[in-house]
Motif scaffolding. Structure first.
Motif, PDB file in Angstrom:
ATOM      1  N   MET A 265       0.882  12.326  18.289  1.00 45.44           N
ATOM      2  CA  MET A 265      -1.089  11.741  18.274  1.00 45.44           C
ATOM      3  C   MET A 265      -1.231  11.520  16.375  1.00 45.44           C
ATOM      4  O   MET A 265      -1.752  10.594  16.341  1.00 45.44           O
ATOM      5  N   LEU A 266      -0.657  12.390  15.988  1.00 44.45           N
ATOM      6  CA  LEU A 266      -1.433  12.768  14.976  1.00 44.45           C
ATOM      7  C   LEU A 266      -0.096  11.401  13.686  1.00 44.45           C
ATOM      8  O   LEU A 266      -1.246  10.981  13.010  1.00 44.45           O
ATOM      9  N   VAL A 267       0.419  11.491  14.152  1.00 42.61           N
ATOM     10  CA  VAL A 267       1.751  10.045  13.546  1.00 42.61           C
ATOM     11  C   VAL A 267       0.919   8.872  13.255  1.00 42.61           C
ATOM     12  O   VAL A 267       0.796   7.889  13.043  1.00 42.61           O
ATOM     13  N   LEU A 268      -0.174   8.371  15.411  1.00 49.03           N
ATOM     14  CA  LEU A 268      -0.847   7.605  15.529  1.00 49.03           C
ATOM     15  C   LEU A 268      -1.986   7.222  14.450  1.00 49.03           C
ATOM     16  O   LEU A 268      -1.942   6.505  14.026  1.00 49.03           O
ATOM     17  N   LEU A 269      -2.051   7.993  14.336  1.00 43.22           N
ATOM     18  CA  LEU A 269      -3.870   8.171  14.369  1.00 43.22           C
ATOM     19  C   LEU A 269      -3.793   7.674  12.005  1.00 43.22           C
ATOM     20  O   LEU A 269      -4.487   6.921  11.817  1.00 43.22           O
ATOM     21  N   ALA A 270      -2.487   8.667  11.708  1.00 40.83           N
ATOM     22  CA  ALA A 270      -2.966   8.442  10.748  1.00 40.83           C
ATOM     23  C   ALA A 270      -1.909   6.725  10.519  1.00 40.83           C
ATOM     24  O   ALA A 270      -2.877   6.664   9.563  1.00 40.83           O
ATOM     25  N   GLY A 271      -1.073   6.080  10.954  1.00 43.96           N
ATOM     26  CA  GLY A 271      -0.075   4.977  10.720  1.00 43.96           C
ATOM     27  C   GLY A 271      -1.609   3.862  11.379  1.00 43.96           C
ATOM     28  O   GLY A 271      -1.813   2.601  10.119  1.00 43.96           O
ATOM     29  N   ILE A 272      -2.481   4.210  12.025  1.00 43.83           N
ATOM     30  CA  ILE A 272      -3.417   3.638  12.160  1.00 43.83           C
ATOM     31  C   ILE A 272      -4.857   3.543  11.358  1.00 43.83           C
ATOM     32  O   ILE A 272      -4.915   2.301  10.905  1.00 43.83           O
ATOM     33  N   PHE A 273      -5.035   4.684  10.766  1.00 48.20           N
ATOM     34  CA  PHE A 273      -6.076   4.447   9.214  1.00 48.20           C
ATOM     35  C   PHE A 273      -5.159   3.511   8.616  1.00 48.20           C
ATOM     36  O   PHE A 273      -5.760   3.003   6.970  1.00 48.20           O
ATOM     37  N   LEU A 274      -3.845   4.032   7.852  1.00 50.08           N
ATOM     38  CA  LEU A 274      -3.223   3.683   6.700  1.00 50.08           C
ATOM     39  C   LEU A 274      -3.795   1.201   6.773  1.00 50.08           C
ATOM     40  O   LEU A 274      -3.451   0.937   6.072  1.00 50.08           O
ATOM     41  N   VAL A 275      -3.353   1.549   8.013  1.00 51.31           N
ATOM     42  CA  VAL A 275      -3.391  -0.075   8.089  1.00 51.31           C
ATOM     43  C   VAL A 275      -4.840  -0.672   8.380  1.00 51.31           C
ATOM     44  O   VAL A 275      -4.846  -1.246   7.999  1.00 51.31           O
ATOM     45  N   HIS A 276      -5.635   0.745   8.706  1.00 53.43           N
ATOM     46  CA  HIS A 276      -7.032   0.359   8.365  1.00 53.43           C
ATOM     47  C   HIS A 276      -7.381   0.198   7.161  1.00 53.43           C
ATOM     48  O   HIS A 276      -8.129  -0.454   6.567  1.00 53.43           O
ATOM     49  N   ILE A 277      -6.679   1.139   6.009  1.00 52.01           N
ATOM     50  CA  ILE A 277      -6.506   1.005   4.658  1.00 52.01           C
ATOM     51  C   ILE A 277      -6.268  -0.405   4.070  1.00 52.01           C
ATOM     52  O   ILE A 277      -6.829  -1.321   3.382  1.00 52.01           O
ATOM     53  N   ALA A 278      -5.366  -0.885   4.613  1.00 48.13           N
ATOM     54  CA  ALA A 278      -4.155  -1.919   4.006  1.00 48.13           C
ATOM     55  C   ALA A 278      -5.235  -3.302   4.424  1.00 48.13           C
ATOM     56  O   ALA A 278      -5.752  -3.961   3.433  1.00 48.13           O
ATOM     57  N   THR A 279      -6.086  -3.232   5.425  1.00 50.44           N
ATOM     58  CA  THR A 279      -6.319  -4.387   6.037  1.00 50.44           C
ATOM     59  C   THR A 279      -7.870  -4.327   5.204  1.00 50.44           C
ATOM     60  O   THR A 279      -8.633  -5.836   4.280  1.00 50.44           O
ATOM     61  N   VAL A 280      -8.338  -3.325   4.753  1.00 51.50           N
ATOM     62  CA  VAL A 280     -10.082  -3.403   4.171  1.00 51.50           C
ATOM     63  C   VAL A 280      -9.616  -4.337   2.232  1.00 51.50           C
ATOM     64  O   VAL A 280      -9.985  -4.751   1.885  1.00 51.50           O
ATOM     65  N   ILE A 281      -8.538  -3.658   2.234  1.00 50.12           N
ATOM     66  CA  ILE A 281      -7.785  -3.595   1.201  1.00 50.12           C
ATOM     67  C   ILE A 281      -7.341  -5.495   0.771  1.00 50.12           C
ATOM     68  O   ILE A 281      -7.823  -5.863  -0.211  1.00 50.12           O
ATOM     69  N   MET A 282      -6.704  -5.785   1.457  1.00 49.10           N
ATOM     70  CA  MET A 282      -6.276  -7.482   1.862  1.00 49.10           C
ATOM     71  C   MET A 282      -7.665  -8.046   2.138  1.00 49.10           C
ATOM     72  O   MET A 282      -8.105  -9.121   1.330  1.00 49.10           O
ATOM     73  N   LEU A 283      -8.937  -7.512   2.502  1.00 48.31           N
ATOM     74  CA  LEU A 283      -9.999  -8.201   2.538  1.00 48.31           C
ATOM     75  C   LEU A 283     -10.854  -8.988   1.396  1.00 48.31           C
ATOM     76  O   LEU A 283     -10.961  -9.820   0.993  1.00 48.31           O
ATOM     77  N   PHE A 284     -10.764  -7.744   0.688  1.00 41.73           N
ATOM     78  CA  PHE A 284     -11.038  -7.563  -0.870  1.00 41.73           C
ATOM     79  C   PHE A 284     -10.829  -8.732  -1.398  1.00 41.73           C
ATOM     80  O   PHE A 284     -11.212  -9.357  -2.042  1.00 41.73           O
TER      81      PHE A 284
END
Length: 161
Positions: A1-20
């Protein structure tokens, strides 16, 4: 579960950066001229130097809408990221990230509206250029569209264990 949360968190950060990047950079449409490559974005027309984007009066409202919705998508994505971090530490076990998912789906909708308007009104319109094609910012915006939808659905389904 921790790996899933970390993966979602990293994809979310990547999405924010790509939006910028897709909102700030001026490479939504690219074309070539006799002198150099010409690129247009949401803000500027760049040849060798960048100048204000020449827009006809009938397309000005559409461009302002695209700019506004891309900025709103950045805001909602950052808010969803902050909400996820807050809910990660405050939610009880077994609860879902409903608020974070809802905010991320609003971000998804803003990206959809912005990119759809741009596609309908500004595709193949690079001033003084031949052979226009989409630039990397346009492609990044569509990638962010996909990522934000997937992340929003995952937040709605995800339980804190």
């Amino acid at each position: 579960m921790l790996v899933l949360l970390a993966g979602i968190f990293l994809v979310h950060i990547a999405t924010v950066i790509m939006l910028f990047v897709s909102t700030i950079a001026n490479v939504w449409m690219v074309g070539s001229s006799n002198y150099a490559t010409i690129s247009t974005g949401l803000w500027l027309l760049c040849n060798r130097t960048c100048t204000e984007l020449p827009v006809s009066s009938q397309d000005e409202a559409s461009l302002k809408a695209v700019q506004a919705f891309m900025i709103l998508s950045i805001i909602f994505s950052v808010v969803a990221l902050v909400l996820f971090i807050i809910q990660l530490f405050t939610l009880e076990k077994g609860k879902r990230f409903y608020i974070t998912g809802a905010v991320m789906l609003v971000c998804w909708m803003c990206i959809l509206i912005a990119v759809s308007i741009y596609t309908a009104r500004f595709t193949h319109t690079v001033a003084f250029a031949t052979n226009p094609h989409h630039g990397y910012c346009f492609i990044l915006a569509w990638i962010c569209f996909c990522f934000s939808f997937i992340i929003g659905i995952l937040y709605l389904v995800l339980r804190k264990k």
